[in-house]
Scaffold this motif. Structure first.
Motif, PDB file in Angstrom:
ATOM      1  N   UNK A 137       0.835  -1.187   0.000  1.00 48.18           N
ATOM      2  CA  UNK A 137       0.000   0.000   0.000  1.00 48.18           C
ATOM      3  C   UNK A 137       0.882   1.255   0.000  1.00 48.18           C
ATOM      4  N   UNK A 138       0.658   2.206  -0.918  1.00 50.27           N
ATOM      5  CA  UNK A 138       1.467   3.427  -0.962  1.00 50.27           C
ATOM      6  C   UNK A 138       1.446   4.209   0.356  1.00 50.27           C
ATOM      7  N   UNK A 169       8.678   6.083  20.019  1.00 46.79           N
ATOM      8  CA  UNK A 169       7.591   6.441  19.111  1.00 46.79           C
ATOM      9  C   UNK A 169       7.616   5.552  17.856  1.00 46.79           C
ATOM     10  N   UNK A 170       8.801   5.342  17.308  1.00 48.30           N
ATOM     11  CA  UNK A 170       8.926   4.474  16.136  1.00 48.30           C
ATOM     12  C   UNK A 170       8.489   3.052  16.463  1.00 48.30           C
ATOM     13  N   UNK A 171       8.867   2.577  17.635  1.00 52.50           N
ATOM     14  CA  UNK A 171       8.467   1.235  18.032  1.00 52.50           C
ATOM     15  C   UNK A 171       6.952   1.116  18.151  1.00 52.50           C
ATOM     16  N   UNK A 172       6.315   2.133  18.730  1.00 47.53           N
ATOM     17  CA  UNK A 172       4.845   2.121  18.844  1.00 47.53           C
ATOM     18  C   UNK A 172       4.206   2.114  17.459  1.00 47.53           C
ATOM     19  N   UNK A 173       4.713   2.951  16.560  1.00 51.71           N
ATOM     20  CA  UNK A 173       4.149   3.005  15.209  1.00 51.71           C
ATOM     21  C   UNK A 173       4.291   1.664  14.495  1.00 51.71           C
ATOM     22  N   UNK A 174       5.447   1.030  14.633  1.00 50.74           N
ATOM     23  CA  UNK A 174       5.648  -0.271  13.996  1.00 50.74           C
ATOM     24  C   UNK A 174       4.699  -1.313  14.582  1.00 50.74           C
ATOM     25  N   UNK A 175       4.510  -1.277  15.893  1.00 50.26           N
ATOM     26  CA  UNK A 175       3.579  -2.221  16.523  1.00 50.26           C
ATOM     27  C   UNK A 175       2.159  -2.001  16.029  1.00 50.26           C
ATOM     28  N   UNK A 176       1.747  -0.735  15.886  1.00 47.95           N
ATOM     29  CA  UNK A 176       0.415  -0.443  15.360  1.00 47.95           C
ATOM     30  C   UNK A 176       0.264  -0.943  13.925  1.00 47.95           C
ATOM     31  N   UNK A 177       1.297  -0.714  13.119  1.00 48.21           N
ATOM     32  CA  UNK A 177       1.255  -1.164  11.729  1.00 48.21           C
ATOM     33  C   UNK A 177       1.165  -2.686  11.678  1.00 48.21           C
ATOM     34  N   UNK A 178       1.890  -3.368  12.549  1.00 43.00           N
ATOM     35  CA  UNK A 178       1.872  -4.823  12.597  1.00 43.00           C
ATOM     36  C   UNK A 178       0.475  -5.311  12.968  1.00 43.00           C
ATOM     37  N   UNK A 179      -0.158  -4.658  13.955  1.00 41.95           N
ATOM     38  CA  UNK A 179      -1.512  -5.041  14.349  1.00 41.95           C
ATOM     39  C   UNK A 179      -2.514  -4.815  13.214  1.00 41.95           C
ATOM     40  N   UNK A 180      -2.407  -3.679  12.534  1.00 37.96           N
ATOM     41  CA  UNK A 180      -3.311  -3.385  11.413  1.00 37.96           C
ATOM     42  C   UNK A 180      -3.127  -4.411  10.306  1.00 37.96           C
ATOM     43  N   UNK A 193      -2.092  -7.488  10.663  1.00 38.55           N
ATOM     44  CA  UNK A 193      -2.651  -8.763  11.116  1.00 38.55           C
ATOM     45  C   UNK A 193      -4.164  -8.787  10.940  1.00 38.55           C
ATOM     46  N   UNK A 194      -4.831  -7.635  11.199  1.00 38.85           N
ATOM     47  CA  UNK A 194      -6.293  -7.546  11.020  1.00 38.85           C
ATOM     48  C   UNK A 194      -6.659  -7.712   9.546  1.00 38.85           C
ATOM     49  N   UNK A 195      -5.868  -7.065   8.665  1.00 33.33           N
ATOM     50  CA  UNK A 195      -6.148  -7.137   7.224  1.00 33.33           C
ATOM     51  C   UNK A 195      -5.963  -8.540   6.681  1.00 33.33           C
ATOM     52  N   UNK A 196      -5.018  -9.288   7.254  1.00 31.39           N
ATOM     53  CA  UNK A 196      -4.754 -10.661   6.782  1.00 31.39           C
ATOM     54  C   UNK A 196      -5.825 -11.642   7.254  1.00 31.39           C
ATOM     55  N   UNK A 197      -6.603 -11.258   8.276  1.00 25.35           N
ATOM     56  CA  UNK A 197      -7.626 -12.170   8.811  1.00 25.35           C
ATOM     57  C   UNK A 197      -8.837 -12.235   7.927  1.00 25.35           C
TER      58      UNK A 197
END
Length: 109
Positions: free
Chosen positions: A52-53, A92-103, A105-109
């Motif tokens: 995704x761009x 802050x970068x770690x939080x953003x990466x964790x959020x992206x990882x969670x999003x 995971x939701x999209x893959x479900x």
């Protein structure tokens, strides 16, 4: 996938090599020869996924932040407030990466 361990060496004239390169729609001659001679599509190990761009922009911004942090670290002009800012930026970068990882995971479900 099986690991390629066998090597096949062939000799070709300049004209033969040119003819092979002209016929090959692939940038890698060996890849084209495998597909053409074996009659099957050979999967590439390093296939680039579609991304995704918006995700790429977000990752780019995070990369810029990391570059700024690296420059600050290499400058070695560290004050206590600088250390706090760098730790905050990394958190802050770690939080953003964790959020992206969670999003993701939701999209893959």
């Amino acid at each position: 996938m099986d690991k390629r361990e066998k090597i096949i060496k062939i000799r070709a004239t300049d004209d033969e090599y040119s003819a092979l390169m002209e016929r090959s729609p692939k940038p890698r001659l060996a890849e084209w020869m495998r597909e053409y001679c074996l009659g099957a599509k050979v999967p590439r190990a390093n296939k680039v996924p579609n991304v995704d761009p918006a995700l790429l922009r977000q990752l780019s911004g995070m990369g810029n932040n990391l570059n700024q942090i690296a420059r600050a670290i290499h400058s070695q002009d560290w004050k206590p407030v600088d250390r706090v800012q760098i730790i905050a930026a990394l958190s802050s970068l770690q939080r953003e990466l964790n959020l992206m990882r969670l999003e993701n995971a939701k999209d893959d479900s």
